[in-house]
Design an enzyme around this catalytic site. Structure first.
Site, PDB file in Angstrom:
ATOM      1  N   HIS A 137       0.842  -1.187   0.000  1.00 34.30           N
ATOM      2  CA  HIS A 137       0.000   0.000   0.000  1.00 34.30           C
ATOM      3  C   HIS A 137       0.882   1.244   0.000  1.00 34.30           C
ATOM      4  O   HIS A 137       2.111   1.150   0.027  1.00 34.30           O
ATOM      5  CB  HIS A 137      -0.936   0.000   1.213  1.00 34.30           C
ATOM      6  CG  HIS A 137      -2.155  -0.847   1.035  1.00 34.30           C
ATOM      7  ND1 HIS A 137      -3.045  -0.657  -0.011  1.00 34.30           N
ATOM      8  CD2 HIS A 137      -2.640  -1.890   1.755  1.00 34.30           C
ATOM      9  CE1 HIS A 137      -4.023  -1.541   0.083  1.00 34.30           C
ATOM     10  NE2 HIS A 137      -3.803  -2.306   1.135  1.00 34.30           N
ATOM     11  N   ASP A 167      -0.208   6.885  -4.095  1.00 37.90           N
ATOM     12  CA  ASP A 167      -1.455   6.690  -4.828  1.00 37.90           C
ATOM     13  C   ASP A 167      -1.773   7.852  -5.756  1.00 37.90           C
ATOM     14  O   ASP A 167      -2.179   7.659  -6.905  1.00 37.90           O
ATOM     15  CB  ASP A 167      -2.619   6.510  -3.847  1.00 37.90           C
ATOM     16  CG  ASP A 167      -2.648   5.135  -3.213  1.00 37.90           C
ATOM     17  OD1 ASP A 167      -1.905   4.245  -3.675  1.00 37.90           O
ATOM     18  OD2 ASP A 167      -3.409   4.936  -2.258  1.00 37.90           O
TER      19      ASP A 167
END
Length: 370
Positions: A137, A167
């Protein structure tokens, strides 16, 4: 007319990087069709807090898009999607490398249907390499690219970053940038291309200064010791008397001179020859002598490059942000609305539609029959 009006994007992605990228394209006029799982849809729909049936996160990231629900593991899934693929301009996917190919929707398979398609693959580690299928992540990418190691607290431990840099800055933004490059190239050649967007790869640019130092032999940067990591009194965060903080960045001499005059810093600590640690302590002592409100008044209208560290609520309600109309657009679900997420699309290119809905799951399934 918005610059991407008439452009069709098929978005197979979920959660944040891909949906943020397609949101930017939608805000510039593209038609975005989300491909979602039946029953549950995008995982982001289940997050908290809620706005009606869906999460606030989902609503904000999917303003103005359409939704088709289909089980991609069904043998006939590709054929059902064929009409959409034939007329699409862009496809965005965010699975681990190899997943789309196993579904019969990899770039080689899709290119046979539509050779003009720009196929954007967003992944953590890229489509190739030893880590390409390693689960991770945002925090992992930030940790393994050296960024987290340069962001430490007073005890030397890394500080958990509040922004999802990999992200958004490493995934969504480069995806949009390269999609536009690919569309420009398609104008010239008539052919599409597959884009390999690696969130980890794209983080290194943010530490260009540290890379320059290390790769040139001048020394690899250390946390708390460099110009932008806390090693200079001219780029530091100082605590005020009431427990708030001043973000001080008077780097150039003209700003430093103004800053040190206003805080009444002792003359020996102003000099460039002063030991950095001692100068930081001296500035900290001066900033700690007054409240944040007092420093705001003192710095008002002065060229000092200093700010009171704001809460997110204060930032949203800042008179400058309000005057810019940054949160003037709205997004809604069936049960309410809220200010839309500002995206980096220049106002001249944004759609004139001020309010848009987030899609209900499978609301556009009739497109599979057309």
């Amino acid at each position: 007319m918005s610059p991407l009006e008439g452009l069709t994007v098929i978005d197979f992605s979920t959660l944040l990087p891909g949906p943020m990228a397609s949101l930017i394209l939608a805000e510039a006029g593209a038609t975005v069709i989300k491909i979602e799982r039946p029953q549950t849809g995008d995982d982001m729909r289940t997050y908290q807090p809620r706005l009606g049936e869906d999460s606030v996160n989902f609503v904000m990231l999917n303003r103005g898009k359409r939704s088709i629900s289909i089980d991609l593991k069904r043998p006939d899934a590709r054929e059902k999607l064929r009409p959409l693929i034939e007329r699409a301009d862009v496809l965005i996917e965010q699975f681990r490398p190899g997943v789309m190919s196993r579904l019969g929707l990899g770039y080689d398979e899709v290119r046979e249907i539509n050779s003009r398609l720009v196929y954007c693959s967003i992944s953590g580690w890229g489509q190739t390499g030893p880590k390409s299928n390693v689960a991770a992540h945002d925090l992992n990418y930030v940790a393994e690219t050296g960024m987290l190691g340069l962001c430490t607290g007073s005890d030397g431990a890394p500080v958990l970053p509040p922004m999802l840099a990999a992200d958004i800055a490493g995934g969504a933004y480069p995806a949009v940038m390269n999609i536009m490059f690919a569309l420009r190239e398609r104008d010239r050649t008539g052919h599409g291309v597959q884009l390999d967007i690696s969130m980890a790869d794209n983080l290194f640019a943010f530490n260009y200064w540290g890379l320059g130092s290390g790769l040139s032999g001048a020394g690899w940067p250390k946390p708390g010791a460099e110009l932008v990591t806390g090693g200079s009194p001219r780029y530091h965060i100082y605590r005020t008397a009431d427990g708030r903080y001043v973000a001080a960045a008077p780097l150039e001499d003209k700003f430093w001179d103004n800053f040190t005059r206003l805080i009444e810093l002792p003359a020996d600590m102003k000099d460039p020859s002063a030991v950095a640690e001692k100068a930081i302590e001296a500035v900290a002592a001066r900033i700690a002598s007054r409240t944040a409100a007092q420093w705001k008044v003192i710095f008002e209208g002065q060229d000092v490059c200093c700010s009171i560290v704001a809460t997110l609520e204060e930032a949203v309600n800042d008179p400058h942000i309000v005057a810019r109309g940054l949160f003037g657009r709205t997004v809604g679900s069936q049960d309410g609305r809220l200010p839309a997420l500002p995206v980096p699309v220049a106002p001249v290119f944004q759609s004139n539609v001020r309010h848009r809905q987030a899609p209900r799951l499978g609301a556009e399934n009739e497109l599979l029959e057309s």
